[in-house]
Design an enzyme around this catalytic site. Structure first.
Site, PDB file in Angstrom:
ATOM      1  N   ASP A   1       0.834  -1.208   0.000  1.00 43.95           N
ATOM      2  CA  ASP A   1       0.000   0.000   0.000  1.00 43.95           C
ATOM      3  C   ASP A   1       0.871   1.261   0.000  1.00 43.95           C
ATOM      4  OD1 ASP A   1      -2.291   1.476   0.017  1.00 43.95           O
ATOM      5  OD2 ASP A   1      -2.782   1.120   2.118  1.00 43.95           O
TER       6      ASP A   1
ATOM      7  N   ARG B   1      -0.226   9.189 -10.215  1.00 44.88           N
ATOM      8  CA  ARG B   1      -0.348   7.991  -9.372  1.00 44.88           C
ATOM      9  C   ARG B   1       0.259   6.750 -10.042  1.00 44.88           C
ATOM     10  NH1 ARG B   1      -3.618   7.623  -5.068  1.00 44.88           N
ATOM     11  NH2 ARG B   1      -4.087   5.466  -5.610  1.00 44.88           N
TER      12      ARG B   1
ATOM     13  N   GLU C   1     -12.136  -4.799  -5.162  1.00 49.59           N
ATOM     14  CA  GLU C   1     -12.657  -3.447  -4.926  1.00 49.59           C
ATOM     15  C   GLU C   1     -11.904  -2.394  -5.753  1.00 49.59           C
ATOM     16  OE1 GLU C   1     -12.122  -5.701  -2.328  1.00 49.59           O
ATOM     17  OE2 GLU C   1     -14.280  -6.084  -2.395  1.00 49.59           O
ATOM     18  N   ASN C   2     -10.714  -2.753  -6.258  1.00 48.39           N
ATOM     19  CA  ASN C   2      -9.921  -1.769  -7.007  1.00 48.39           C
ATOM     20  C   ASN C   2     -10.550  -1.385  -8.345  1.00 48.39           C
ATOM     21  OD1 ASN C   2      -6.688  -3.013  -5.835  1.00 48.39           O
ATOM     22  ND2 ASN C   2      -7.901  -1.308  -5.080  1.00 48.39           N
TER      23      ASN C   2
END
Ligand code: FPP
Length: 240
Positions: A26, A39, A73-74
């Site tokens: 993470d 990002r 969930e990504n």
């Protein structure tokens, strides 16, 4: 995989290492934002770091590692970021294929990777096929993986087969890569202290380690520090 000679701490007992280390990588996004970068540059740097850390895990003699690469969930992230992550994973698998075989390292996947873009499905299928007889090390990539989803699949498969499960060990056989030992050590970087739907069943007795360092900055030395911490823990598994 690249070669880097890393000094091994005297405090680390190489005879008491975890059999299976699992890592929640993470902080890629925050690492990039802090440097004024997009990002996806964080995911690229995260991948470079993954290569270094896998190499070190392998050199230490740990035989299995799982990396949380993309969760169920990504998919909620912007498409551009999702594509960026998938490209990084595909390039890694395509470029490093031969070095896995040379190191006798098997690549497996936890998660429904059939739902990924076709080029990535092809890369994954190729590397799984190419490394399927390798024995020294197993790299498990959790891709399109969710712990609850995995459990639900297991339950449905038992129902579909009309199977009544007599023990938790019987159920565990229905999970992804059931031949792997359960992770005895789980590291999460970036300061978040949660499991985020990662290996919920398999982590029932895992030792957990959290560090504030963002994944791209997590070094081999910090891995050793985490392992030294693991070796100080008393694992009782519910007994006295
Ligand atoms: C979490 O950081 C990281 C991810 C969702 C992606 C992890 C993927 C890689 C490191 C790519 C390389 C992987 C392989 C297997 C080649 P985040 O984006 O949630 O960071 P943030 O919390 O700072 O936003």
């Amino acid at each position: 995989m690249e070669a880097r000679k890393i000094k091994i701490s005297k405090q680390l007992d190489l005879n008491r290492l975890p059999k299976h280390i699992a890592i929640i990588m993470d902080g890629n996004g925050r690492w990039a934002t802090k440097r004024g970068l997009p990002r996806n540059m964080g995911h690229k740097a995260g991948c470079e770091n993954l290569k270094r850390i896998i190499e070190h895990i392998y050199d230490l003699g740990i035989s299995c590692a799982t990396f949380y690469t993309f969760s169920t969930e990504n998919w909620k992230r912007p498409q551009e970021e999702i594509d960026g992550i998938f490209n990084v994973v595909r390039d890694y698998l395509d470029e490093d294929g031969d070095s896995f075989v040379q190191k006798d390292a098997r690549v497996v996947v936890s998660g429904d990777y059939s739902k990924l873009p076709q080029d990535l499905v092809d890369s994954i299928s190729r590397i799984i096929q190419k490394t399927k007889n390798c024995k020294t090390f197993t790299l498990n990539l959790a891709i399109n993986y969710g712990g609850r989803d995995e459990i639900l699949r297991g339950v449905n498969s038992a129902i579909e087969n009309g199977q009544k499960l007599d023990s938790t060990a019987d159920f565990a056989k229905l999970l992804y890569n059931a031949d792997l030992p359960e992770p005895d050590f789980v590291i999460r970087t970036s300061g978040e202290m949660r499991l985020s739907n990662f290996m919920l069943w398999q982590m029932a007795y895992s030792e957990l380690y959290f560090t504030k360092i963002y994944w791209p900055s997590f070094t081999e030395k910090q891995l050793q520090k985490a392992l030294i911490d693991f070796q100080k823990r008393k694992r009782r598994f519910g007994a006295l």
